[in-house]
Scaffold this active site. Structure first.
Site, mmCIF file in Angstrom:
data_model
loop_
_atom_site.group_PDB
_atom_site.id
_atom_site.type_symbol
_atom_site.label_atom_id
_atom_site.label_comp_id
_atom_site.label_asym_id
_atom_site.label_seq_id
_atom_site.Cartn_x
_atom_site.Cartn_y
_atom_site.Cartn_z
ATOM 1 C CB CYS A 135 -0.951 -0.012 1.180
ATOM 2 S SG CYS A 135 -0.230 -0.725 2.651
ATOM 3 C CG HIS A 167 -0.425 3.868 4.395
ATOM 4 N ND1 HIS A 167 -1.097 3.690 5.576
ATOM 5 C CD2 HIS A 167 -0.139 2.619 3.938
ATOM 6 C CE1 HIS A 167 -1.209 2.400 5.831
ATOM 7 N NE2 HIS A 167 -0.636 1.719 4.850
HETATM 8 N N1 LIG Z 1 -5.357 -3.182 4.779
HETATM 9 C C1 LIG Z 1 -4.559 -2.622 3.897
HETATM 10 O O1 LIG Z 1 -4.311 -1.382 3.909
HETATM 11 C C2 LIG Z 1 -3.912 -3.450 2.817
HETATM 12 C C3 LIG Z 1 -3.317 -2.783 1.766
HETATM 13 C C4 LIG Z 1 -2.692 -3.525 0.767
HETATM 14 C C5 LIG Z 1 -2.691 -4.898 0.836
HETATM 15 N N2 LIG Z 1 -3.284 -5.533 1.874
HETATM 16 C C6 LIG Z 1 -3.269 -7.003 1.880
HETATM 17 O O2 LIG Z 1 -4.581 -7.462 1.541
HETATM 18 C C7 LIG Z 1 -4.853 -8.676 2.240
HETATM 19 C C8 LIG Z 1 -6.143 -8.477 3.057
HETATM 20 O O3 LIG Z 1 -5.952 -7.420 3.967
HETATM 21 P P1 LIG Z 1 -7.143 -6.818 4.845
HETATM 22 O O4 LIG Z 1 -6.577 -5.625 5.511
HETATM 23 O O5 LIG Z 1 -8.392 -6.696 4.044
HETATM 24 O O6 LIG Z 1 -7.324 -7.990 5.938
HETATM 25 P P2 LIG Z 1 -8.518 -8.220 6.997
HETATM 26 O O7 LIG Z 1 -9.340 -6.989 7.133
HETATM 27 O O8 LIG Z 1 -7.892 -8.785 8.206
HETATM 28 O O9 LIG Z 1 -9.421 -9.348 6.290
HETATM 29 C C9 LIG Z 1 -8.942 -10.673 6.161
HETATM 30 C C10 LIG Z 1 -9.900 -11.488 5.320
HETATM 31 O O10 LIG Z 1 -9.356 -12.821 5.256
HETATM 32 C C11 LIG Z 1 -10.406 -13.747 5.561
HETATM 33 N N3 LIG Z 1 -9.867 -14.980 6.134
HETATM 34 C C12 LIG Z 1 -9.264 -15.142 7.333
HETATM 35 N N4 LIG Z 1 -8.962 -16.451 7.530
HETATM 36 C C13 LIG Z 1 -9.391 -17.117 6.418
HETATM 37 C C14 LIG Z 1 -9.401 -18.482 6.027
HETATM 38 N N5 LIG Z 1 -8.925 -19.435 6.830
HETATM 39 N N6 LIG Z 1 -9.936 -18.808 4.824
HETATM 40 C C15 LIG Z 1 -10.455 -17.853 4.024
HETATM 41 N N7 LIG Z 1 -10.512 -16.541 4.348
HETATM 42 C C16 LIG Z 1 -9.970 -16.191 5.533
HETATM 43 C C17 LIG Z 1 -11.265 -13.007 6.577
HETATM 44 O O11 LIG Z 1 -12.532 -13.641 6.630
HETATM 45 P P3 LIG Z 1 -13.401 -13.724 8.005
HETATM 46 O O12 LIG Z 1 -14.129 -12.409 8.104
HETATM 47 O O13 LIG Z 1 -14.304 -14.865 7.754
HETATM 48 O O14 LIG Z 1 -12.423 -13.945 9.121
HETATM 49 C C18 LIG Z 1 -11.297 -11.616 5.923
HETATM 50 O O15 LIG Z 1 -12.255 -11.590 4.880
HETATM 51 C C19 LIG Z 1 -3.607 -8.981 3.070
HETATM 52 O O16 LIG Z 1 -2.734 -9.824 2.367
HETATM 53 C C20 LIG Z 1 -2.977 -7.605 3.235
HETATM 54 O O17 LIG Z 1 -1.588 -7.679 3.490
HETATM 55 C C21 LIG Z 1 -3.926 -4.839 2.860
#
Ligand SMILES: NC(=O)c1ccc[n+]([C@@H]2O[C@H](COP(=O)([O-])OP(=O)(O)OC[C@H]3O[C@@H](n4cnc5c(N)ncnc54)[C@H](OP(=O)(O)O)[C@@H]3O)[C@@H](O)[C@H]2O)c1
Length: 344
Positions: free
Chosen positions: A125, A239
């Site tokens: 990001c 950010h």
């Molecule tokens: N947040 C940011 O600013 C950002 C920016 C760039 C990239 N990213 C990347 O994008 C990805 C997601 O980030 P996020 O911030 O959206 O994360 P998050 O809010 O923690 O969401 C995680 C997601 O993963 C799902 N999950 C967890 N355990 C799982 C399993 N066993 N099987 C299938 N799904 C599962 C969760 O589902 P449940 O609701 O069912 O638990 C939820 O939908 C990560 O790789 C992160 O590094 C994030």
């Protein structure tokens, strides 16, 4: 058109749902997360299925999949989605270093995504907005060195960490003394802390190494001098990055400003004139979610050769830094109904 989102209930997955309605309004959505559940979003209710269902022999095939899972689960599900015929954009770190997988910032190097490409890695990001600012400048001025310091919002760590931060902020500010002692010294609320996860023998954290590695890969400059220091600040979304940039040629600040102000040269950038940085804050980018805000352009006073500048880049980490870039990458395969989401 059938589109899957894995991680649909997370912060990035939710933003992806909203953007798909803008880019491909007629698409059929299939949403997946850790388990079967309902997701309430923007006054609508969505059915979400356990991602493990995609491993069934009769799992439905489809056109496009956005994967917003952690590294471990991306590794598990991306190969299966490719097997099922989906074109995949993965938002985790899992495939970014793979030389066979393009790492793409829409508007910077998205021309490498053609029909033959089936899997694209979405960068970190902080990398995405920095590349939107640097890549048009590099085309004209050449690039020698980049130093960057980041001030990253807590939502970068996912929905559970964000919710814990909001609760700790509410409690901490209620009991506030003037030093902020009610806050936990190691926590995010009311605090600035090193982004120190995955610090290796180099002394740099995984976040810092990602920004350095990804910049070199996206710009196709394996020898680029780049150094990054990252911290987290007690902000929910947005950010902020301060960069010191040295070019190969002397810099005319007016020309730099004119490149950054021209969407044909610097797509998805909003240039803010004025060294004071008016209009440039973490919360300003949450009001302009799909662009990198760039400003505070000044000559670097250390450089007598007039080849170096200082500037600031700010972007919404959930949108431009994640979901928006992913959707724009996919518009190289499937044209967007919303021109603002169409990658050049
Ligand atoms: N947040 C940011 O600013 C950002 C920016 C760039 C990239 N990213 C990347 O994008 C990805 C997601 O980030 P996020 O911030 O959206 O994360 P998050 O809010 O923690 O969401 C995680 C997601 O993963 C799902 N999950 C967890 N355990 C799982 C399993 N066993 N099987 C299938 N799904 C599962 C969760 O589902 P449940 O609701 O069912 O638990 C939820 O939908 C990560 O790789 C992160 O590094 C994030």
């Amino acid at each position: 058109m059938r589109i899957c989102i894995l991680g649909a209930t997370g912060l990035v997955g939710r933003e992806t749902i909203t953007l798909i309605a803008r880019a491909w309004p007629g698409a059929t959505l299939a949403l997946f997360a850790s388990r079967d559940q309902e997701l309430a979003l923007d006054g609508k209710s969505y059915e979400v299925l356990a991602a493990s269902r995609l491993e069934a022999a009769d799992a439905p095939r489809g056109d496009l999949a956005f994967v917003a899972l952690d590294d471990e689960h991306s590794k598990r599900y991306v190969p299966r989605l490719l097997e099922l015929g989906y074109r995949v954009i993965d938002k985790s770190n899992t495939f970014r270093a793979d030389p066979k997988v393009p790492l793409v910032v829409a508007g910077a190097n998205s021309d490498i995504v053609d029909d033959a490409v089936r899997l694209v890695a979405n960068p970190n990001c902080t990398t995405i907005p920095l590349m939107l600012a640097l890549s048009p400048l590099r085309r004209e001025l050449g690039l020698s060195a980049v130093t960057v310091s980041t001030y990253q919002a807590v939502s970068g760590a996912g929905i559970a960490t964000l919710d814990a931060f909001l609760a700790a902020s509410r409690d901490g500010y209620q009991g506030l003394d003037r030093l902020g002692l009610p806050f936990k010294a190691t926590g995010y609320a009311g605090n600035t802390v090193p982004h120190n996860g995955g610090t290796d023998e180099s002394g740099f954290s995984s976040e810092e190494r990602k920004l350095m590695f990804e910049s070199r890969k996206i710009l196709a400059m394996p020898a680029l001098d780049v150094s990054a220091q990252c911290c987290r600040v007690g902000v929910a979304v947005g950010h902020y990055e301060n960069a010191w940039i040295t070019f190969e040629r002397q810099v005319d600040l007016e020309r730099v400003a004119s490149i950054l102000s021209n969407p044909a040269e610097a797509p998805f950038v909003k240039y803010l004139p004025g060294a004071a940085g008016e209009g440039l804050s973490a919360l300003h980018c949450v009001q302009d979610r799909d662009r990198a805000l760039v400003g505070r352009l000044r000559p670097d006073p250390r450089d007598r050769d007039r080849k170096s500048v200082c500037l600031t880049v700010v972007a919404d980490n959930l949108r431009l830094g994640a979901a928006t870039n992913a959707v724009r990458i996919a518009t190289r395969w499937f044209k967007s109904a919303d021109p603002d989401l169409q990658a050049p």
